[in-house]
Design a protein around this motif. Structure first.
Motif, PDB file in Angstrom:
ATOM      1  N   GLN A   1       0.837  -1.176   0.000  1.00  0.00           N
ATOM      2  CA  GLN A   1       0.000   0.000   0.000  1.00  0.00           C
ATOM      3  C   GLN A   1       0.880   1.236   0.000  1.00  0.00           C
ATOM      4  OE1 GLN A   1      -2.524  -0.685   3.513  1.00  0.00           O
ATOM      5  NE2 GLN A   1      -4.263  -0.649   2.134  1.00  0.00           N
ATOM      6  N   ASN A   2       0.366   2.306  -0.632  1.00  0.00           N
ATOM      7  CA  ASN A   2       1.066   3.583  -0.595  1.00  0.00           C
ATOM      8  C   ASN A   2       0.603   4.327   0.651  1.00  0.00           C
ATOM      9  OD1 ASN A   2       2.187   6.081  -0.943  1.00  0.00           O
ATOM     10  ND2 ASN A   2       1.528   6.313  -3.071  1.00  0.00           N
ATOM     11  N   THR A   3       1.427   4.301   1.710  1.00  0.00           N
ATOM     12  CA  THR A   3       1.031   4.927   2.970  1.00  0.00           C
ATOM     13  C   THR A   3       1.260   6.428   2.943  1.00  0.00           C
ATOM     14  OG1 THR A   3       3.230   4.462   3.880  1.00  0.00           O
ATOM     15  CG2 THR A   3       1.493   2.843   4.280  1.00  0.00           C
ATOM     16  N   ASP A   4       1.855   6.933   1.855  1.00  0.00           N
ATOM     17  CA  ASP A   4       2.155   8.361   1.762  1.00  0.00           C
ATOM     18  C   ASP A   4       1.229   9.050   0.774  1.00  0.00           C
ATOM     19  OD1 ASP A   4       3.628  10.623   2.471  1.00  0.00           O
ATOM     20  OD2 ASP A   4       4.902  10.449   0.700  1.00  0.00           O
ATOM     21  N   LEU A   5       0.075   8.458   0.496  1.00  0.00           N
ATOM     22  CA  LEU A   5      -0.856   9.043  -0.461  1.00  0.00           C
ATOM     23  C   LEU A   5      -1.480  10.304   0.129  1.00  0.00           C
ATOM     24  CD1 LEU A   5      -2.310   8.787  -3.203  1.00  0.00           C
ATOM     25  CD2 LEU A   5      -4.107   7.511  -2.017  1.00  0.00           C
ATOM     26  N   LEU A   6      -1.349  11.407  -0.584  1.00  0.00           N
ATOM     27  CA  LEU A   6      -1.907  12.684  -0.151  1.00  0.00           C
ATOM     28  C   LEU A   6      -3.254  12.892  -0.827  1.00  0.00           C
ATOM     29  CD1 LEU A   6      -1.763  15.448   1.235  1.00  0.00           C
ATOM     30  CD2 LEU A   6      -0.425  16.263  -0.737  1.00  0.00           C
ATOM     31  N   LEU A   7      -4.302  13.036  -0.026  1.00  0.00           N
ATOM     32  CA  LEU A   7      -5.645  13.252  -0.540  1.00  0.00           C
ATOM     33  C   LEU A   7      -5.924  14.750  -0.655  1.00  0.00           C
ATOM     34  CD1 LEU A   7      -7.655  10.639   1.571  1.00  0.00           C
ATOM     35  CD2 LEU A   7      -7.055  10.471  -0.849  1.00  0.00           C
TER      36      LEU A   7
ATOM     37  N   LEU B   1      -5.847  30.274   0.509  1.00  0.00           N
ATOM     38  CA  LEU B   1      -5.161  29.207  -0.210  1.00  0.00           C
ATOM     39  C   LEU B   1      -5.853  28.917  -1.537  1.00  0.00           C
ATOM     40  CD1 LEU B   1      -2.889  27.140  -0.224  1.00  0.00           C
ATOM     41  CD2 LEU B   1      -4.344  25.598   1.126  1.00  0.00           C
ATOM     42  N   SER B   2      -7.187  28.939  -1.530  1.00  0.00           N
ATOM     43  CA  SER B   2      -7.952  28.694  -2.751  1.00  0.00           C
ATOM     44  C   SER B   2      -7.624  29.727  -3.827  1.00  0.00           C
ATOM     45  CB  SER B   2      -9.451  28.716  -2.436  1.00  0.00           C
ATOM     46  OG  SER B   2     -10.220  28.531  -3.611  1.00  0.00           O
ATOM     47  N   VAL B   3      -7.568  30.985  -3.442  1.00  0.00           N
ATOM     48  CA  VAL B   3      -7.255  32.054  -4.400  1.00  0.00           C
ATOM     49  C   VAL B   3      -5.835  31.887  -4.929  1.00  0.00           C
ATOM     50  CG1 VAL B   3      -6.864  34.536  -4.640  1.00  0.00           C
ATOM     51  CG2 VAL B   3      -8.902  33.700  -3.448  1.00  0.00           C
ATOM     52  N   ALA B   4      -4.889  31.600  -4.040  1.00  0.00           N
ATOM     53  CA  ALA B   4      -3.486  31.473  -4.451  1.00  0.00           C
ATOM     54  C   ALA B   4      -3.277  30.281  -5.374  1.00  0.00           C
ATOM     55  CB  ALA B   4      -2.600  31.344  -3.220  1.00  0.00           C
ATOM     56  N   VAL B   5      -3.929  29.146  -5.070  1.00  0.00           N
ATOM     57  CA  VAL B   5      -3.813  27.961  -5.930  1.00  0.00           C
ATOM     58  C   VAL B   5      -4.395  28.240  -7.307  1.00  0.00           C
ATOM     59  CG1 VAL B   5      -4.622  25.589  -6.264  1.00  0.00           C
ATOM     60  CG2 VAL B   5      -3.724  26.299  -4.032  1.00  0.00           C
ATOM     61  N   ALA B   6      -5.555  28.884  -7.336  1.00  0.00           N
ATOM     62  CA  ALA B   6      -6.184  29.194  -8.624  1.00  0.00           C
ATOM     63  C   ALA B   6      -5.304  30.115  -9.463  1.00  0.00           C
ATOM     64  CB  ALA B   6      -7.553  29.826  -8.383  1.00  0.00           C
ATOM     65  N   ARG B   7      -4.781  31.157  -8.839  1.00  0.00           N
ATOM     66  CA  ARG B   7      -3.923  32.089  -9.575  1.00  0.00           C
ATOM     67  C   ARG B   7      -2.676  31.391 -10.117  1.00  0.00           C
ATOM     68  NH1 ARG B   7      -3.974  37.517  -5.680  1.00  0.00           N
ATOM     69  NH2 ARG B   7      -6.161  38.099  -6.071  1.00  0.00           N
ATOM     70  N   THR B   8      -2.157  30.466  -9.338  1.00  0.00           N
ATOM     71  CA  THR B   8      -0.958  29.738  -9.774  1.00  0.00           C
ATOM     72  C   THR B   8      -1.257  28.860 -10.981  1.00  0.00           C
ATOM     73  OG1 THR B   8      -0.112  29.743  -7.508  1.00  0.00           O
ATOM     74  CG2 THR B   8       0.828  28.124  -9.026  1.00  0.00           C
ATOM     75  N   LEU B   9      -2.358  28.116 -10.919  1.00  0.00           N
ATOM     76  CA  LEU B   9      -2.702  27.219 -12.017  1.00  0.00           C
ATOM     77  C   LEU B   9      -3.173  27.977 -13.254  1.00  0.00           C
ATOM     78  CD1 LEU B   9      -4.392  24.291 -10.060  1.00  0.00           C
ATOM     79  CD2 LEU B   9      -2.108  24.348 -11.089  1.00  0.00           C
ATOM     80  N   GLU B  10      -3.648  29.185 -13.075  1.00  0.00           N
ATOM     81  CA  GLU B  10      -4.023  30.011 -14.230  1.00  0.00           C
ATOM     82  C   GLU B  10      -2.820  30.317 -15.125  1.00  0.00           C
ATOM     83  OE1 GLU B  10      -5.894  33.338 -12.372  1.00  0.00           O
ATOM     84  OE2 GLU B  10      -7.899  32.445 -12.431  1.00  0.00           O
TER      85      GLU B  10
ATOM     86  N   ARG C   1      -3.822  22.674   3.832  1.00  0.00           N
ATOM     87  CA  ARG C   1      -2.528  23.023   4.413  1.00  0.00           C
ATOM     88  C   ARG C   1      -1.595  23.469   3.292  1.00  0.00           C
ATOM     89  NH1 ARG C   1      -4.372  23.660   9.394  1.00  0.00           N
ATOM     90  NH2 ARG C   1      -5.283  21.745  10.273  1.00  0.00           N
ATOM     91  N   THR C   2      -0.901  24.547   3.543  1.00  0.00           N
ATOM     92  CA  THR C   2      -0.008  25.101   2.530  1.00  0.00           C
ATOM     93  C   THR C   2       1.017  24.086   2.040  1.00  0.00           C
ATOM     94  OG1 THR C   2      -0.260  27.311   3.469  1.00  0.00           O
ATOM     95  CG2 THR C   2       1.647  26.943   2.045  1.00  0.00           C
ATOM     96  N   GLU C   3       1.590  23.315   2.969  1.00  0.00           N
ATOM     97  CA  GLU C   3       2.634  22.375   2.582  1.00  0.00           C
ATOM     98  C   GLU C   3       2.118  21.304   1.619  1.00  0.00           C
ATOM     99  OE1 GLU C   3       1.222  21.127   6.787  1.00  0.00           O
ATOM    100  OE2 GLU C   3       1.531  22.967   5.611  1.00  0.00           O
ATOM    101  N   HIS C   4       0.829  20.944   1.749  1.00  0.00           N
ATOM    102  CA  HIS C   4       0.271  19.945   0.839  1.00  0.00           C
ATOM    103  C   HIS C   4       0.199  20.495  -0.592  1.00  0.00           C
ATOM    104  CE1 HIS C   4      -0.345  17.528   4.220  1.00  0.00           C
ATOM    105  NE2 HIS C   4      -1.576  17.865   4.533  1.00  0.00           N
ATOM    106  N   TYR C   5      -0.208  21.744  -0.731  1.00  0.00           N
ATOM    107  CA  TYR C   5      -0.319  22.311  -2.073  1.00  0.00           C
ATOM    108  C   TYR C   5       1.027  22.701  -2.652  1.00  0.00           C
ATOM    109  CZ  TYR C   5      -5.220  21.703  -2.669  1.00  0.00           C
ATOM    110  OH  TYR C   5      -6.444  21.099  -2.870  1.00  0.00           O
ATOM    111  N   MET C   6       2.008  22.949  -1.791  1.00  0.00           N
ATOM    112  CA  MET C   6       3.377  23.106  -2.286  1.00  0.00           C
ATOM    113  C   MET C   6       3.849  21.797  -2.916  1.00  0.00           C
ATOM    114  SD  MET C   6       4.631  26.122  -1.998  1.00  0.00           S
ATOM    115  CE  MET C   6       4.466  27.678  -1.102  1.00  0.00           C
ATOM    116  N   ARG C   7       3.593  20.695  -2.240  1.00  0.00           N
ATOM    117  CA  ARG C   7       3.964  19.385  -2.774  1.00  0.00           C
ATOM    118  C   ARG C   7       3.219  19.102  -4.079  1.00  0.00           C
ATOM    119  NH1 ARG C   7       2.637  13.536   0.134  1.00  0.00           N
ATOM    120  NH2 ARG C   7       2.908  12.285  -1.750  1.00  0.00           N
ATOM    121  N   PHE C   8       1.927  19.467  -4.122  1.00  0.00           N
ATOM    122  CA  PHE C   8       1.128  19.268  -5.335  1.00  0.00           C
ATOM    123  C   PHE C   8       1.740  20.028  -6.516  1.00  0.00           C
ATOM    124  CE2 PHE C   8      -2.281  21.244  -7.948  1.00  0.00           C
ATOM    125  CZ  PHE C   8      -2.712  20.108  -8.619  1.00  0.00           C
TER     126      PHE C   8
END
Length: 382
Positions: free
Chosen positions: A3-9, A275-284, A349-356
């Protein structure tokens, strides 16, 4: 079996389990009629009133099932055959409300908005005045599209007309302030695995005193025995036997709920929105765009983004999954067209979206998404 125990949801649910909630699953088994469990339940009930902003005389509890059982429980208790119900819908979960109401014998008046747009208050008002229903139902945050509906305004309007109000709070309660009593909501529910980041399996519910009175005065028995409010209240409030509860899930939910309230609902709401605004702007910067055009109608806890032209949805999500990150695409009409990124509970969490962003850089051959997110977070926070 490996199993992948490090799966980030980073999905719209379930979310990563909150650490205290995970630890609580290891508490040794106790009987469901044990004094320690009744004390646990009383604490959960008190904290649920805070979570929902419920009145002191509201009935709160956990239903032993997921959020969909929370949805059905309200209709099973508050609808009798022949009742008129207005359902405002603009997505999969609003449509699920329609189907459930019909199964319980209601005459359902559907107020529909286009996918990706919030339901219109004037359309709901017209339906309420024309049909004088027993109840109106709406999904606060439509998980399937990332739309925030005007549930508070609908509830206030219906309360003034003496109409019962049921609101799906699955992607809102726990990630933003929720004012059940102030808004005039009679029944609210969520799922443990969403904003609270507990394991799936219990649905926190809150029932107004007015709704409980409606149940007591029914002409026919509640069809769903397992979730009859009066039977549940006999156990939760009066400590009478009803059914065997999932004790460990209660302990886990209690820990997650306490952690959310200690962190502060206003703090969680502000962080998710930023975080939602920052993620959207980044992916734009690589061609993504908002699926929900009106900024006021965007649900902060479920970011819905249209894919760039030419991107293979399944291929990229599969590559992310192979690198330990799980995200979700669209449902029904939006399948293959959008991504739905969860910003609920532990996922926000910010660190999760940094990893993403770092992983997406690797897959797409970019080198700027992680640093761009960091810059956008700084700008949004400032």
């Amino acid at each position: 079996m490996s199993q992948n125990t490090d799966l980030l949801l980073l999905t719209p649910g379930p979310t990563p389990i909150q650490p205290d909630a995970l630890q609580a699953l290891l508490i040794p088994m106790v009987g469901h009629m044990d004094p320690a469990v009744f004390a646990l339940n009383a604490r959960i009930q008190a904290n649920l009133k805070v979570l929902y902003g419920a009145a002191a005389d509201a009935f709160t509890a956990l239903v032993a099932g997921t959020g969909s059982l929370g949805m059905e429980t309200g209709f099973a208790n508050l609808i009798e055959p022949g009742d008129t119900v207005v359902v405002a819908t603009n997505g999969s979960f609003g449509d699920r409300m329609v189907e459930m109401c019909e199964r319980y014998g209601a005459k359902v008046i559907v107020v529909r908005a286009p996918i990706g747009e919030a339901v219109r208050l004037e359309d709901v008002e017209k339906a309420l005045k024309e049909h004088q229903p027993k109840m109106v139902s709406v999904v606060h945050g439509e998980t399937s599209t990332g739309v925030l509906n005007p549930a508070p305004e609908i509830a206030r309007m219906a309360q003034d007309m003496g109409i019962l109000v049921t609101v799906d709070a699955v992607t809102t309660a726990g990630m933003m302030p929720y004012e059940m009593e102030k808004w005039g909501i009679d029944y609210a529910y969520t799922g443990s695995q969403k904003c609270l980041s507990a394991p799936p399996g219990v649905a926190p519910v809150a029932v107004s005193a007015r709704a409980m009175e409606v149940v007591r005065n029914r002409k026919t028995p509640v069809t769903l025995w397992y979730s009859d409010f009066l039977g549940l209240q006999a156990y939760w409030d009066h400590r009478d036997y009803h059914h065997t509860i999932p004790v460990q899930l209660h302990y886990s939910l209690d820990a997650a709920l306490s952690a959310a309230l200690n962190e502060g609902l206003d703090v969680r709401a502000r962080h998710a929105a930023e975080l939602s605004v920052a993620v959207a702007r980044t992916l734009e910067t690589i061609g993504f765009s908002h699926f929900v055009k009106n900024p006021r109608e965007r649900l902060p806890s479920v970011l819905s983004l249209r894919l760039p032209e030419g991107m293979n949805d399944l291929q990229v999500r599969t590559a992310l999954r192979e690198k330990g990150i799980s995200i979700t695409g669209g449902l029904d009409a939006t399948r293959g067209l959008i991504w739905r990124l969860g910003l609920m509970g532990e996922a926000a969490r910010t660190e999760h979206y940094m990893r993403f962003m770092r992983t997406l850089d690797e897959i797409l051959g970019h080198r700027h998404l992680e640093s761009t997110l960091e810059q956008n977070l700084t700008a949004v926070h400032a």
